[in-house]
Design a protein around this motif. Structure first.
Motif, PDB file in Angstrom:
ATOM      1  N   ASP A   1       0.829  -1.211   0.000  1.00 33.88           N
ATOM      2  CA  ASP A   1       0.000   0.000   0.000  1.00 33.88           C
ATOM      3  C   ASP A   1       0.862   1.259   0.000  1.00 33.88           C
ATOM      4  O   ASP A   1       0.556   2.239  -0.685  1.00 33.88           O
ATOM      5  CB  ASP A   1      -0.920  -0.001   1.224  1.00 33.88           C
ATOM      6  CG  ASP A   1      -1.969  -1.100   1.175  1.00 33.88           C
ATOM      7  OD1 ASP A   1      -2.208  -1.634   0.085  1.00 33.88           O
ATOM      8  OD2 ASP A   1      -2.529  -1.432   2.245  1.00 33.88           O
ATOM      9  N   ARG A   2       1.950   1.250   0.786  1.00 31.30           N
ATOM     10  CA  ARG A   2       2.824   2.435   0.854  1.00 31.30           C
ATOM     11  C   ARG A   2       3.549   2.657  -0.471  1.00 31.30           C
ATOM     12  O   ARG A   2       3.737   3.802  -0.900  1.00 31.30           O
ATOM     13  CB  ARG A   2       3.846   2.262   1.982  1.00 31.30           C
ATOM     14  CG  ARG A   2       3.265   2.221   3.395  1.00 31.30           C
ATOM     15  CD  ARG A   2       2.596   3.527   3.765  1.00 31.30           C
ATOM     16  NE  ARG A   2       1.193   3.572   3.394  1.00 31.30           N
ATOM     17  CZ  ARG A   2       0.489   4.676   3.242  1.00 31.30           C
ATOM     18  NH1 ARG A   2       1.065   5.857   3.404  1.00 31.30           N
ATOM     19  NH2 ARG A   2      -0.783   4.627   2.916  1.00 31.30           N
TER      20      ARG A   2
ATOM     21  N   LYS B   1       2.432   1.772  -3.431  1.00 29.90           N
ATOM     22  CA  LYS B   1       1.426   2.239  -4.382  1.00 29.90           C
ATOM     23  C   LYS B   1       1.126   3.713  -4.179  1.00 29.90           C
ATOM     24  O   LYS B   1       1.043   4.494  -5.141  1.00 29.90           O
ATOM     25  CB  LYS B   1       0.146   1.417  -4.221  1.00 29.90           C
ATOM     26  CG  LYS B   1      -0.969   1.820  -5.185  1.00 29.90           C
ATOM     27  CD  LYS B   1      -2.210   0.970  -4.969  1.00 29.90           C
ATOM     28  CE  LYS B   1      -3.336   1.416  -5.897  1.00 29.90           C
ATOM     29  NZ  LYS B   1      -4.580   0.609  -5.679  1.00 29.90           N
ATOM     30  N   ALA B   2       0.979   4.125  -2.905  1.00 32.42           N
ATOM     31  CA  ALA B   2       0.679   5.529  -2.621  1.00 32.42           C
ATOM     32  C   ALA B   2       1.825   6.433  -3.066  1.00 32.42           C
ATOM     33  O   ALA B   2       1.608   7.516  -3.628  1.00 32.42           O
ATOM     34  CB  ALA B   2       0.415   5.709  -1.121  1.00 32.42           C
TER      35      ALA B   2
ATOM     36  N   ARG C   1       3.955   5.833  -5.435  1.00 32.49           N
ATOM     37  CA  ARG C   1       4.018   5.860  -6.901  1.00 32.49           C
ATOM     38  C   ARG C   1       2.934   6.763  -7.484  1.00 32.49           C
ATOM     39  O   ARG C   1       3.162   7.440  -8.490  1.00 32.49           O
ATOM     40  CB  ARG C   1       3.878   4.433  -7.439  1.00 32.49           C
ATOM     41  CG  ARG C   1       4.279   4.272  -8.883  1.00 32.49           C
ATOM     42  CD  ARG C   1       4.318   2.816  -9.284  1.00 32.49           C
ATOM     43  NE  ARG C   1       4.892   2.633 -10.604  1.00 32.49           N
ATOM     44  CZ  ARG C   1       5.075   1.465 -11.184  1.00 32.49           C
ATOM     45  NH1 ARG C   1       4.734   0.354 -10.530  1.00 32.49           N
ATOM     46  NH2 ARG C   1       5.604   1.381 -12.390  1.00 32.49           N
ATOM     47  N   GLU C   2       1.767   6.762  -6.866  1.00 35.73           N
ATOM     48  CA  GLU C   2       0.691   7.629  -7.344  1.00 35.73           C
ATOM     49  C   GLU C   2       1.019   9.097  -7.098  1.00 35.73           C
ATOM     50  O   GLU C   2       0.652   9.961  -7.893  1.00 35.73           O
ATOM     51  CB  GLU C   2      -0.619   7.249  -6.652  1.00 35.73           C
ATOM     52  CG  GLU C   2      -1.172   5.895  -7.094  1.00 35.73           C
ATOM     53  CD  GLU C   2      -2.411   5.507  -6.308  1.00 35.73           C
ATOM     54  OE1 GLU C   2      -2.707   6.195  -5.289  1.00 35.73           O
ATOM     55  OE2 GLU C   2      -3.077   4.520  -6.685  1.00 35.73           O
ATOM     56  N   GLN C   3       1.693   9.371  -5.989  1.00 35.10           N
ATOM     57  CA  GLN C   3       2.040  10.750  -5.656  1.00 35.10           C
ATOM     58  C   GLN C   3       3.173  11.268  -6.534  1.00 35.10           C
ATOM     59  O   GLN C   3       3.161  12.432  -6.960  1.00 35.10           O
ATOM     60  CB  GLN C   3       2.444  10.847  -4.186  1.00 35.10           C
ATOM     61  CG  GLN C   3       2.723  12.270  -3.713  1.00 35.10           C
ATOM     62  CD  GLN C   3       3.082  12.310  -2.244  1.00 35.10           C
ATOM     63  OE1 GLN C   3       3.235  11.281  -1.587  1.00 35.10           O
ATOM     64  NE2 GLN C   3       3.206  13.517  -1.708  1.00 35.10           N
ATOM     65  N   HIS C   4       4.149  10.407  -6.799  1.00 33.36           N
ATOM     66  CA  HIS C   4       5.300  10.814  -7.614  1.00 33.36           C
ATOM     67  C   HIS C   4       5.582   9.712  -8.635  1.00 33.36           C
ATOM     68  O   HIS C   4       6.473   8.886  -8.439  1.00 33.36           O
ATOM     69  CB  HIS C   4       6.533  11.054  -6.749  1.00 33.36           C
ATOM     70  CG  HIS C   4       6.375  12.185  -5.786  1.00 33.36           C
ATOM     71  ND1 HIS C   4       6.430  13.506  -6.175  1.00 33.36           N
ATOM     72  CD2 HIS C   4       6.160  12.199  -4.448  1.00 33.36           C
ATOM     73  CE1 HIS C   4       6.265  14.284  -5.125  1.00 33.36           C
ATOM     74  NE2 HIS C   4       6.087  13.518  -4.061  1.00 33.36           N
ATOM     75  N   PRO C   5       4.841   9.676  -9.746  1.00 30.75           N
ATOM     76  CA  PRO C   5       5.070   8.642 -10.763  1.00 30.75           C
ATOM     77  C   PRO C   5       6.502   8.690 -11.296  1.00 30.75           C
ATOM     78  O   PRO C   5       7.059   9.750 -11.543  1.00 30.75           O
ATOM     79  CB  PRO C   5       4.065   9.012 -11.860  1.00 30.75           C
ATOM     80  CG  PRO C   5       3.035   9.852 -11.178  1.00 30.75           C
ATOM     81  CD  PRO C   5       3.759  10.609 -10.106  1.00 30.75           C
TER      82      PRO C   5
ATOM     83  N   THR D   1       7.288  -2.385  -8.828  1.00 31.59           N
ATOM     84  CA  THR D   1       7.277  -1.126  -8.083  1.00 31.59           C
ATOM     85  C   THR D   1       8.542  -0.947  -7.254  1.00 31.59           C
ATOM     86  O   THR D   1       8.713   0.092  -6.618  1.00 31.59           O
ATOM     87  CB  THR D   1       6.054  -1.066  -7.143  1.00 31.59           C
ATOM     88  OG1 THR D   1       6.150  -2.108  -6.162  1.00 31.59           O
ATOM     89  CG2 THR D   1       4.750  -1.227  -7.925  1.00 31.59           C
TER      90      THR D   1
END
Length: 327
Positions: free
Chosen positions: A165-166, A168-169, A171-175, A204
């Protein structure tokens, strides 16, 4: 000694030769006083020193510091009771070894964002992603193995879902920002069930390592409730002898395979550089290139050149005063 020229060394060599030739020609082209010869030689020597400084001479031996501004580093640290076993670098605890390595990695990757996840019976985010290395040090300093009174079995992959989860979060914040994962534990699975596979998508994770602590002979664990400093007893032996925890490198290597990261056993005798060298260094791209472990000498040459040239403005200032005094 090595050189890291700021411009092609061949061009610097040509400049140096031209300066020397011009200086010799200026001295011999016409009769001069000793004072003028000295000034001409000083000017030539100053330029040569600056050319040598531009070669950036130096040698290995300083402490290398890598600044990685666009990197996320996740530390996953086992805090189960077995991490209190005293078989790290002699009689140190496994958790103390993990703390040393976490801070050594953070020092090498100064400028990155760090997150700390710990697990025993449950997984916890002790520190969200932050560039505050001081907060990370505080968190690791205060970290303690789980009190056996509250231990009811832990899985070596118990932090997998939270780590997923961390990641993924982040990666979504800073692709596109690379993420390293450093898992630190002893591989001892005390849960009733076999450890579930790590649910982390290996795509990831850009690098990292699984760090193993402990020995095959095992180590005893202090009993926190015993004020006399006694050790935990083995319940399976009727509490007649001290309990011993042993590293399970098979479990650790399985986790490493799932994360597509190398497994590195840490006994306290290996330098941090060995650990990082195996952690897929392609992801560790420095934003500041000072050379690995390099002592820079260019500033000494530049300082010497400045001292040789400083007489020029002083000479002109003195001449100007003499001209004004005559007028």
């Amino acid at each position: 000694m090595t050189i890291l020229p700021i411009i092609p060394w061949g061009l610097l060599a040509a400049i140096g030769i031209a300066v020397i030739a011009f200086t010799v020609w200026a001295i011999v082209r016409s009769p001069q006083t000793k004072r003028r010869v000295r000034f001409t030689a000083f000017r030539g020597a100053a330029v040569v020193l600056l050319v040598l400084a531009a070669l950036r001479p130096g040698w290995a031996g300083s402490e290398a510091r890598t600044a990685v501004a666009d990197l996320d580093v996740f530390f996953v640290v086992d805090t189960s009771t077995s991490m209190a076993a005293e078989d790290y670098n002699g009689t140190g605890t496994r958790l103390s070894g993990a703390a040393n390595d976490v801070m050594a990695i953070a020092k090498e990757l100064a400028g990155a964002r760090f997150s700390l996840i710990t697990f025993d019976n449950k997984a916890t985010v002790r520190m969200p992603l932050s560039q505050d290395a001081t907060a990370l040090q505080t968190a690791m300093t205060t970290l303690q193995p789980q009190n056996p009174r509250y231990a009811n079995g832990s899985s070596v992959t118990g932090a997998g879902t939270l780590l997923k989860d961390r990641l993924k979060a982040a990666r979504e914040q800073h692709p596109g920002r690379p993420a390293l994962v450093f898992y630190a534990g002893d591989g001892e699975n005390t849960a009733a069930a076999d450890p579930a596979p790590m649910p982390v998508d290996a795509n990831t994770v850009s690098g990292g390592a699984v760090l193993g602590y402990g020995t095959g002979q095992g180590g005893r664990m202090k009993d926190p409730s015993d004020t006399a400093g006694g050790y935990l007893k083995d319940k399976n032996a009727g509490n007649s002898q001290d309990a011993v925890s042993r590293i399970d490198e098979g479990q650790l290597k399985n986790i490493a395979a799932q994360l597509h990261a190398p497994y590195v056993h840490r006994s306290g005798n290996e330098p941090t550089a060995d650990m990082l060298a195996k952690a897929q260094p392609g992801a560790l791209t420095p934003t500041v290139d000072d050379g690995p472990g390099r002592v820079e000498l260019y500033w000494l040459l530049a300082l010497a050149g400045f001292l040789l040239a400083v007489h020029e403005p002083l000479r002109h200032f003195t001449a100007l005063r003499e001209v004004r005094g005559q007028s």
